[in-house]
Design a protein around this motif. Structure first.
Motif, PDB file in Angstrom:
ATOM      1  N   GLU A  42       0.828  -1.098   0.034  1.00 27.07           N
ATOM      2  CA  GLU A  42       0.003  -0.045   0.152  1.00 27.07           C
ATOM      3  C   GLU A  42       0.862   1.196   0.028  1.00 27.07           C
ATOM      4  OE1 GLU A  42      -3.169   0.363  -0.669  1.00 27.07           O
ATOM      5  OE2 GLU A  42      -3.011  -1.797  -1.115  1.00 27.07           O
ATOM      6  N   HIS A  43       1.902   1.140   0.407  1.00 20.89           N
ATOM      7  CA  HIS A  43       2.973   2.278   0.714  1.00 20.89           C
ATOM      8  C   HIS A  43       3.637   2.505  -0.865  1.00 20.89           C
ATOM      9  CE1 HIS A  43       5.803   5.414   2.130  1.00 20.89           C
ATOM     10  NE2 HIS A  43       6.740   4.699   1.447  1.00 20.89           N
ATOM     11  N   LEU A  44       4.090   1.520  -1.368  1.00 23.24           N
ATOM     12  CA  LEU A  44       4.693   1.409  -2.607  1.00 23.24           C
ATOM     13  C   LEU A  44       3.821   1.693  -3.838  1.00 23.24           C
ATOM     14  CD1 LEU A  44       7.250  -1.179  -2.175  1.00 23.24           C
ATOM     15  CD2 LEU A  44       7.718   1.013  -2.286  1.00 23.24           C
ATOM     16  N   ARG A  45       2.727   1.403  -3.834  1.00 24.93           N
ATOM     17  CA  ARG A  45       1.815   1.071  -4.944  1.00 24.93           C
ATOM     18  C   ARG A  45       1.619   2.672  -5.478  1.00 24.93           C
ATOM     19  NH1 ARG A  45      -3.986  -1.615  -5.488  1.00 24.93           N
ATOM     20  NH2 ARG A  45      -4.406  -0.030  -4.177  1.00 24.93           N
ATOM     21  N   PRO A  46       1.014   3.569  -4.790  1.00 25.18           N
ATOM     22  CA  PRO A  46       1.095   4.896  -5.568  1.00 25.18           C
ATOM     23  C   PRO A  46       2.504   5.562  -5.941  1.00 25.18           C
ATOM     24  CG  PRO A  46       0.671   4.951  -3.063  1.00 25.18           C
ATOM     25  CD  PRO A  46       0.756   3.594  -3.609  1.00 25.18           C
ATOM     26  N   GLN A  47       3.520   5.077  -5.540  1.00 26.43           N
ATOM     27  CA  GLN A  47       4.588   5.910  -5.807  1.00 26.43           C
ATOM     28  C   GLN A  47       5.170   5.298  -7.167  1.00 26.43           C
ATOM     29  OE1 GLN A  47       7.457   6.548  -2.329  1.00 26.43           O
ATOM     30  NE2 GLN A  47       5.657   5.634  -1.299  1.00 26.43           N
ATOM     31  N   LEU A  48       5.070   4.033  -7.337  1.00 34.05           N
ATOM     32  CA  LEU A  48       5.681   3.249  -8.554  1.00 34.05           C
ATOM     33  C   LEU A  48       5.113   3.803  -9.928  1.00 34.05           C
ATOM     34  CD1 LEU A  48       6.025  -0.359  -6.698  1.00 34.05           C
ATOM     35  CD2 LEU A  48       7.821   1.468  -7.253  1.00 34.05           C
ATOM     36  N   ARG A  49       6.072   3.884 -10.818  1.00 32.34           N
ATOM     37  CA  ARG A  49       5.585   4.332 -12.143  1.00 32.34           C
ATOM     38  C   ARG A  49       6.118   3.223 -13.089  1.00 32.34           C
ATOM     39  NH1 ARG A  49       2.849   6.560  -9.373  1.00 32.34           N
ATOM     40  NH2 ARG A  49       2.824   8.789  -9.032  1.00 32.34           N
TER      41      ARG A  49
ATOM     42  N   LEU B 110       3.095  -7.502  -7.597  1.00 30.13           N
ATOM     43  CA  LEU B 110       2.605  -7.540  -9.075  1.00 30.13           C
ATOM     44  C   LEU B 110       1.132  -7.350  -9.323  1.00 30.13           C
ATOM     45  CD1 LEU B 110       5.289 -10.096 -10.152  1.00 30.13           C
ATOM     46  CD2 LEU B 110       5.379  -7.636 -10.617  1.00 30.13           C
ATOM     47  N   ALA B 111       0.286  -8.195  -8.610  1.00 26.43           N
ATOM     48  CA  ALA B 111      -0.990  -8.022  -9.051  1.00 26.43           C
ATOM     49  C   ALA B 111      -1.597  -6.663  -8.788  1.00 26.43           C
ATOM     50  CB  ALA B 111      -1.770  -9.118  -7.797  1.00 26.43           C
ATOM     51  N   ALA B 112      -1.154  -6.075  -7.546  1.00 25.80           N
ATOM     52  CA  ALA B 112      -1.711  -4.810  -7.228  1.00 25.80           C
ATOM     53  C   ALA B 112      -1.330  -3.608  -8.287  1.00 25.80           C
ATOM     54  CB  ALA B 112      -0.993  -4.102  -5.841  1.00 25.80           C
ATOM     55  N   LEU B 113      -0.099  -3.772  -8.840  1.00 25.94           N
ATOM     56  CA  LEU B 113       0.246  -2.999  -9.962  1.00 25.94           C
ATOM     57  C   LEU B 113      -0.299  -3.157 -11.140  1.00 25.94           C
ATOM     58  CD1 LEU B 113       4.140  -3.174  -9.214  1.00 25.94           C
ATOM     59  CD2 LEU B 113       2.480  -1.139  -8.729  1.00 25.94           C
ATOM     60  N   LYS B 114      -0.679  -4.488 -11.527  1.00 27.70           N
ATOM     61  CA  LYS B 114      -1.428  -4.929 -12.710  1.00 27.70           C
ATOM     62  C   LYS B 114      -3.009  -4.168 -12.408  1.00 27.70           C
ATOM     63  CE  LYS B 114       0.824  -8.945 -14.309  1.00 27.70           C
ATOM     64  NZ  LYS B 114       0.759 -10.312 -14.346  1.00 27.70           N
ATOM     65  N   GLU B 115      -3.390  -4.386 -11.606  1.00 24.48           N
ATOM     66  CA  GLU B 115      -4.731  -3.885 -10.953  1.00 24.48           C
ATOM     67  C   GLU B 115      -4.606  -2.227 -11.119  1.00 24.48           C
ATOM     68  OE1 GLU B 115      -7.456  -2.977  -7.129  1.00 24.48           O
ATOM     69  OE2 GLU B 115      -6.848  -4.971  -7.475  1.00 24.48           O
ATOM     70  N   GLN B 116      -3.546  -1.662 -10.610  1.00 27.85           N
ATOM     71  CA  GLN B 116      -3.576  -0.169 -10.779  1.00 27.85           C
ATOM     72  C   GLN B 116      -3.420   0.096 -12.420  1.00 27.85           C
ATOM     73  OE1 GLN B 116      -0.738   1.914  -7.920  1.00 27.85           O
ATOM     74  NE2 GLN B 116       0.161   2.742  -9.826  1.00 27.85           N
ATOM     75  N   GLN B 117      -2.699  -0.355 -13.053  1.00 29.44           N
ATOM     76  CA  GLN B 117      -2.681  -0.198 -14.467  1.00 29.44           C
ATOM     77  C   GLN B 117      -3.838  -0.285 -15.201  1.00 29.44           C
ATOM     78  OE1 GLN B 117       0.123  -2.801 -16.662  1.00 29.44           O
ATOM     79  NE2 GLN B 117       0.756  -1.266 -18.094  1.00 29.44           N
TER      80      GLN B 117
END
Length: 80
Positions: A41-48, A69-76
């Motif tokens: 939750e801390h990293l997800r909004p910061q990663l590009r 990886l799942a959270a980043l795919k969902e965000q994308q």
């Protein structure tokens, strides 16, 4: 150290508070997060896209690699 009791039996363990204090003395942000979910939750909004992230652990650490990886795919998918 995830299992501090186990580590204490083997000798000196990492003093997280001291490490954070030492880093902050250099005007750098430092913090400790309790578990994989908090880290994600801390990293997800910061990663590009294109960022490189190294996660080092001596085990699966609650499946952090797959969960991140799942959270980043969902965000994308949401941002597309």
């Amino acid at each position: 150290m995830f299992d501090s009791q186990k580590g204490a039996g083997k000798g000196k363990t990492l003093d997280t508070r001291k490490l954070i204090e030492d880093i902050e003395k250099q005007d750098k942000p430092a913090f400790a997060l309790a578990n994989a979910a908090e880290i994600i939750e801390h990293l997800r909004p910061q990663l590009r896209a294109g960022d490189i992230l190294a996660i080092m652990s001596n085990g699966s650490f609650d499946g952090i690699h797959e969960k991140l990886l799942a959270a980043l795919k969902e965000q994308q998918a949401v941002s597309s």
